[in-house]
Motif scaffolding. Structure first.
Motif, PDB file in Angstrom:
ATOM      1  N   GLU A  31     -54.547  48.086 -23.305  1.00 28.72           N
ATOM      2  CA  GLU A  31     -55.447  46.782 -22.937  1.00 28.72           C
ATOM      3  C   GLU A  31     -55.013  45.752 -24.053  1.00 28.72           C
ATOM      4  OE1 GLU A  31     -59.965  45.602 -22.437  1.00 28.72           O
ATOM      5  OE2 GLU A  31     -59.631  47.520 -22.911  1.00 28.72           O
ATOM      6  N   LEU A  36     -52.965  46.359 -19.350  1.00 31.41           N
ATOM      7  CA  LEU A  36     -53.891  46.798 -18.298  1.00 31.41           C
ATOM      8  C   LEU A  36     -55.212  45.748 -18.655  1.00 31.41           C
ATOM      9  CD1 LEU A  36     -54.482  49.181 -16.484  1.00 31.41           C
ATOM     10  CD2 LEU A  36     -55.147  50.343 -18.764  1.00 31.41           C
ATOM     11  N   PRO A  38     -58.889  46.513 -17.632  1.00 28.95           N
ATOM     12  CA  PRO A  38     -59.981  47.107 -16.727  1.00 28.95           C
ATOM     13  C   PRO A  38     -61.203  46.234 -16.593  1.00 28.95           C
ATOM     14  CG  PRO A  38     -60.045  47.997 -19.113  1.00 28.95           C
ATOM     15  CD  PRO A  38     -58.765  46.976 -18.931  1.00 28.95           C
ATOM     16  N   TYR A  48     -62.325  51.641 -14.904  1.00 28.81           N
ATOM     17  CA  TYR A  48     -60.835  51.911 -14.331  1.00 28.81           C
ATOM     18  C   TYR A  48     -60.859  52.241 -12.785  1.00 28.81           C
ATOM     19  CZ  TYR A  48     -59.586  51.846 -19.149  1.00 28.81           C
ATOM     20  OH  TYR A  48     -59.357  51.621 -20.547  1.00 28.81           O
ATOM     21  N   ASP A  52     -55.861  50.585 -11.352  1.00 25.35           N
ATOM     22  CA  ASP A  52     -55.534  50.801 -12.572  1.00 25.35           C
ATOM     23  C   ASP A  52     -54.677  52.166 -12.986  1.00 25.35           C
ATOM     24  OD1 ASP A  52     -56.639  48.423 -13.682  1.00 25.35           O
ATOM     25  OD2 ASP A  52     -58.593  49.588 -13.646  1.00 25.35           O
TER      26      ASP A  52
END
Length: 134
Positions: A31, A36, A38, A48, A52
């Motif tokens: 992240e 990523l 979420p 998630y 994802d």
């Protein structure tokens, strides 16, 4: 699985990490690196989705093939760009087919349709002068 359900963020970080076969800290690193993103609850907890998890699987494939996270990020960007370009091409092809079908419906012969090609440099057309007898 419906698209809505595929993108519904339902898994907490521990469950997502377990399903992906990674440590929760790995998800936080991904992240932070922008790999990523979420969803977040009102309280700020990560959630998630199956989308994802599919992305985590793709990241794992790329890292297993020897790419570092910067390389993974670039590949993912390029894959998104290719998907967008394919969608645009598909739309352009459909628009072309729709235009062609409309012309055929109006009575044009498809064989007489010539693709318009833009030349690399400007082209000037000259009309021959008629000999005025001078």
């Amino acid at each position: 699985m419906s698209d809505e359900r595929f993108h519904r963020a339902v898994y907490v970080i521990s469950v997502a990490a377990e399903l992906a076969g990674v440590h929760p800290q790995t998800l936080r690193i991904y992240e932070r690196k922008g790999l990523l993103a979420p969803a977040r609850t009102a309280g700020g907890s990560r959630r998630y989705s199956d989308a994802d998890l599919a992305l985590l699987e793709r990241i794992a494939e790329l890292t297993d093939s020897g790419l570092n996270l910067a390389g993974v990020q670039r590949v993912l960007e390029l894959e998104r760009e290719v998907a967008e370009l394919r969608a645009q091409l598909s739309q352009a092809r459909q628009a072309h087919e729709d235009d062609r079908a409309e012309l055929v419906a109006r009575g044009f012969n498809p064989g007489s349709l010539v693709p318009a090609i833009r030349p690399k440099r400007p082209v000037t057309l000259y009309r021959a002068r008629r000999d005025s007898g001078n």
